[in-house]
Scaffold this motif. Structure first.
Motif, PDB file in Angstrom:
ATOM      1  N   GLY A  26     -11.988   0.356   0.859  1.00 25.89           N
ATOM      2  CA  GLY A  26     -11.314   0.272  -0.426  1.00 25.89           C
ATOM      3  C   GLY A  26     -12.297   0.289  -1.583  1.00 25.89           C
TER       4      GLY A  26
ATOM      5  N   TYR B 154      -7.766   3.318  -1.029  1.00 23.15           N
ATOM      6  CA  TYR B 154      -8.245   3.317   0.352  1.00 23.15           C
ATOM      7  C   TYR B 154      -8.250   4.731   0.914  1.00 23.15           C
ATOM      8  CZ  TYR B 154      -7.428  -1.733   0.295  1.00 23.15           C
ATOM      9  OH  TYR B 154      -7.451  -3.076   0.008  1.00 23.15           O
TER      10      TYR B 154
ATOM     11  N   ARG C  33       0.841  -1.179   0.000  1.00 23.16           N
ATOM     12  CA  ARG C  33       0.000   0.000   0.000  1.00 23.16           C
ATOM     13  C   ARG C  33       0.889   1.247   0.000  1.00 23.16           C
ATOM     14  NH1 ARG C  33      -5.153  -0.033   3.908  1.00 23.16           N
ATOM     15  NH2 ARG C  33      -5.216  -2.077   2.875  1.00 23.16           N
TER      16      ARG C  33
ATOM     17  N   TRP D  74      -9.255   3.363   8.378  1.00 21.13           N
ATOM     18  CA  TRP D  74      -9.182   3.032   6.952  1.00 21.13           C
ATOM     19  C   TRP D  74     -10.567   2.766   6.392  1.00 21.13           C
ATOM     20  CZ3 TRP D  74      -4.813   3.494   4.197  1.00 21.13           C
ATOM     21  CH2 TRP D  74      -3.589   3.448   4.854  1.00 21.13           C
TER      22      TRP D  74
END
Length: 115
Positions: free
Chosen positions: A108, A93, A45, A105
């Motif tokens: 996504g 994200y 990521r 978070w």
């Protein structure tokens, strides 16, 4: 209950545009960072763009093409993606940082750049 609701992902042709949104709710702490990361298959990521304490930070590979913005009244962060390339294909994200917390978070959203 903290919720980060993302929307706007999908299939787009190279050179096209897409706008991602992430609405945050249920966060009790003061929000100080909102932005976007992405993760392509087989890769880690990585940061795309964030707004932190009023300053915008962009990864080199999106400078001049993507724009991150915030609507503080709605606790919503946007990512305007222009001139997209096949290498922008990834799961994007949303990331929200808040004082006194480890941050949050989103779930996504898939962005696919293909003709």
């Amino acid at each position: 209950q903290v919720q980060l609701v993302e929307s706007g992902g999908g299939l787009v042709q190279p050179g096209g545009s897409l706008r991602l949104s992430c609405a945050a709710s249920g966060i009790r702490f003061r929000i100080n960072t909102m932005g976007w990361y992405r993760q392509a298959p087989g890769s880690e990521r990585e940061l795309v763009a964030i707004v932190s304490s009023g300053s915008s930070i962009y990864a080199d590979f999106v400078k001049g093409r993507f724009t991150v913005s915030i609507d503080s009244a709605k606790n919503t962060v946007y990512l305007q993606m222009n001139s997209v390339k096949p290498e922008d294909t990834a799961v994007y994200y949303c990331r929200v940082g808040a004082v006194g917390s480890l941050g949050f978070w989103g779930q996504g959203t898939q962005v696919t750049v293909s003709s």
